[in-house]
Design an enzyme around this catalytic site. Structure first.
Site, PDB file in Angstrom:
ATOM      1  N   ARG A 100     -13.226  -1.435   6.991  1.00  0.00           N
ATOM      2  CA  ARG A 100     -13.108  -1.774   8.345  1.00  0.00           C
ATOM      3  C   ARG A 100     -14.303  -0.990   8.931  1.00  0.00           C
ATOM      4  O   ARG A 100     -14.756  -1.299  10.150  1.00  0.00           O
ATOM      5  CB  ARG A 100     -11.736  -1.226   8.933  1.00  0.00           C
ATOM      6  CG  ARG A 100     -11.657  -1.572  10.383  1.00  0.00           C
ATOM      7  CD  ARG A 100     -10.304  -1.268  10.932  1.00  0.00           C
ATOM      8  NE  ARG A 100      -9.952  -2.008  12.190  1.00  0.00           N
ATOM      9  CZ  ARG A 100      -9.842  -0.939  13.310  1.00  0.00           C
ATOM     10  NH1 ARG A 100      -9.994   0.275  13.213  1.00  0.00           N
ATOM     11  NH2 ARG A 100      -9.621  -1.641  14.443  1.00  0.00           N
TER      12      ARG A 100
ATOM     13  N   ILE B  83     -12.411  -5.057  18.184  1.00  0.00           N
ATOM     14  CA  ILE B  83     -11.799  -5.045  16.812  1.00  0.00           C
ATOM     15  C   ILE B  83     -10.405  -4.813  17.008  1.00  0.00           C
ATOM     16  O   ILE B  83     -10.347  -3.845  17.489  1.00  0.00           O
ATOM     17  CB  ILE B  83     -12.690  -4.405  15.863  1.00  0.00           C
ATOM     18  CG1 ILE B  83     -12.098  -4.743  14.373  1.00  0.00           C
ATOM     19  CG2 ILE B  83     -12.629  -3.155  16.160  1.00  0.00           C
ATOM     20  CD1 ILE B  83     -12.885  -4.303  13.200  1.00  0.00           C
ATOM     21  N   SER B  84      -9.485  -5.738  16.572  1.00  0.00           N
ATOM     22  CA  SER B  84      -7.977  -5.302  16.701  1.00  0.00           C
ATOM     23  C   SER B  84      -7.695  -4.073  15.830  1.00  0.00           C
ATOM     24  O   SER B  84      -8.306  -3.863  14.900  1.00  0.00           O
ATOM     25  CB  SER B  84      -7.254  -6.727  16.514  1.00  0.00           C
ATOM     26  OG  SER B  84      -7.283  -7.630  17.270  1.00  0.00           O
ATOM     27  N   GLN B  85      -6.754  -3.495  16.355  1.00  0.00           N
ATOM     28  CA  GLN B  85      -6.017  -2.423  15.474  1.00  0.00           C
ATOM     29  C   GLN B  85      -5.450  -2.776  14.211  1.00  0.00           C
ATOM     30  O   GLN B  85      -5.184  -4.081  13.978  1.00  0.00           O
ATOM     31  CB  GLN B  85      -5.085  -1.508  16.148  1.00  0.00           C
ATOM     32  CG  GLN B  85      -3.672  -2.248  16.419  1.00  0.00           C
ATOM     33  CD  GLN B  85      -2.773  -1.831  17.511  1.00  0.00           C
ATOM     34  OE1 GLN B  85      -2.759  -2.087  18.640  1.00  0.00           O
ATOM     35  NE2 GLN B  85      -1.906  -1.018  16.885  1.00  0.00           N
TER      36      GLN B  85
ATOM     37  N   PHE C 115      -4.503  -8.329  23.931  1.00  0.00           N
ATOM     38  CA  PHE C 115      -6.064  -8.913  23.548  1.00  0.00           C
ATOM     39  C   PHE C 115      -6.900  -9.188  24.538  1.00  0.00           C
ATOM     40  O   PHE C 115      -6.296  -9.320  25.925  1.00  0.00           O
ATOM     41  CB  PHE C 115      -5.580 -10.464  22.673  1.00  0.00           C
ATOM     42  CG  PHE C 115      -5.239  -9.969  21.085  1.00  0.00           C
ATOM     43  CD1 PHE C 115      -5.902 -10.267  20.199  1.00  0.00           C
ATOM     44  CD2 PHE C 115      -3.840  -9.721  20.959  1.00  0.00           C
ATOM     45  CE1 PHE C 115      -5.562 -10.232  18.965  1.00  0.00           C
ATOM     46  CE2 PHE C 115      -3.359  -9.788  19.702  1.00  0.00           C
ATOM     47  CZ  PHE C 115      -4.446  -9.883  18.600  1.00  0.00           C
TER      48      PHE C 115
END
Length: 219
Positions: free
Chosen positions: A42, A68-70, A211
């Site tokens: 990541r 960028i999502s968790q 989001f």
């Protein structure tokens, strides 16, 4: 120039292993998803200045007003989309950094990813190529249109919150297929699973999420 999968310090493989252990504690059960989260570095998908925070359970900015999502959200959406099987074709709406794309590529035969911000998708494409992830096809387009050319899809993963589910995406979901999409509701967003059954579409609310909005047009 090729990228290095293994970092040092806060971006090391050991740090990634701690992230995976945390995902187990948070309820991620799929071994395939956990292995994919372990495999994808990541820290390469975030800005260099934020690399030391890459394995924290938090969303991070990637430019152009996107994030960028968790890790938990990526793992949860992937687990819901795969639904205990290996999908043949997955449509991803919102390439973004390419991190969710890379995880899905470990879980499916082919990923078709659509992005409305061309610069973001180009950056993701180059990175995934350097990581030798080749089972991904890219389209610069409005995500709400999906990618009809390659439909139907066994799974659709939408990485932005919609006010309502786009009709085009429902039409492109295969019989028995699963869509995972954040839906705007009064007071917040709810991650929703949509299953295409012989009698129609069944919706299940999973959990609260946050989001960026699903926008129309090209960025």
């Amino acid at each position: 120039m090729s990228v290095c999968r293994d970092g040092i310090g806060m971006t090391s493989r050991r740090t990634r292993e701690r992230m995976v252990a945390r995902l187990r504690q948070q309820g991620i059960r799929s071994l395939e998803v956990l292995e994919a989260m372990q495999a994808v570095p990541r820290h390469l998908f975030v800005e260099e200045a934020l690399a030391s925070r890459a394995y924290e359970d938090t969303a991070l900015p990637i430019g152009f007003g996107q994030t960028i999502s968790q890790p938990y959200t990526v793992a949860r959406m992937s687990e819901l989309a795969a639904a205990g099987r290996r999908p043949r074709k997955v449509l991803e709406v919102g390439t973004g950094s390419g991190y969710q794309t890379a995880v899905l590529a470990h879980l499916a035969d082919m990923v078709y990813t659509v992005e409305r911000i061309e610069a973001l998708q180009k950056r993701a494409r180059f990175l995934l190529y350097d990581l030798k992830i080749y089972n991904v096809k890219y389209e610069y387009s409005d995500g709400g249109w999906g990618w009809d050319k390659h439909a139907p899809y066994d799974a659709i993963v939408v990485t932005a919150a919609a006010r309502e589910i786009p009709d085009a995406l429902l039409r492109q979901l295969a019989q028995g297929g699963v869509m995972v999409i954040p839906i705007e509701q009064a007071g917040g967003q709810v991650l929703t699973r949509v299953v295409h059954t012989p009698s129609g579409f069944e919706l299940e609310e999973i959990e609260a999420v946050k989001f960026v909005p699903l926008l129309s047009g090209l960025g």
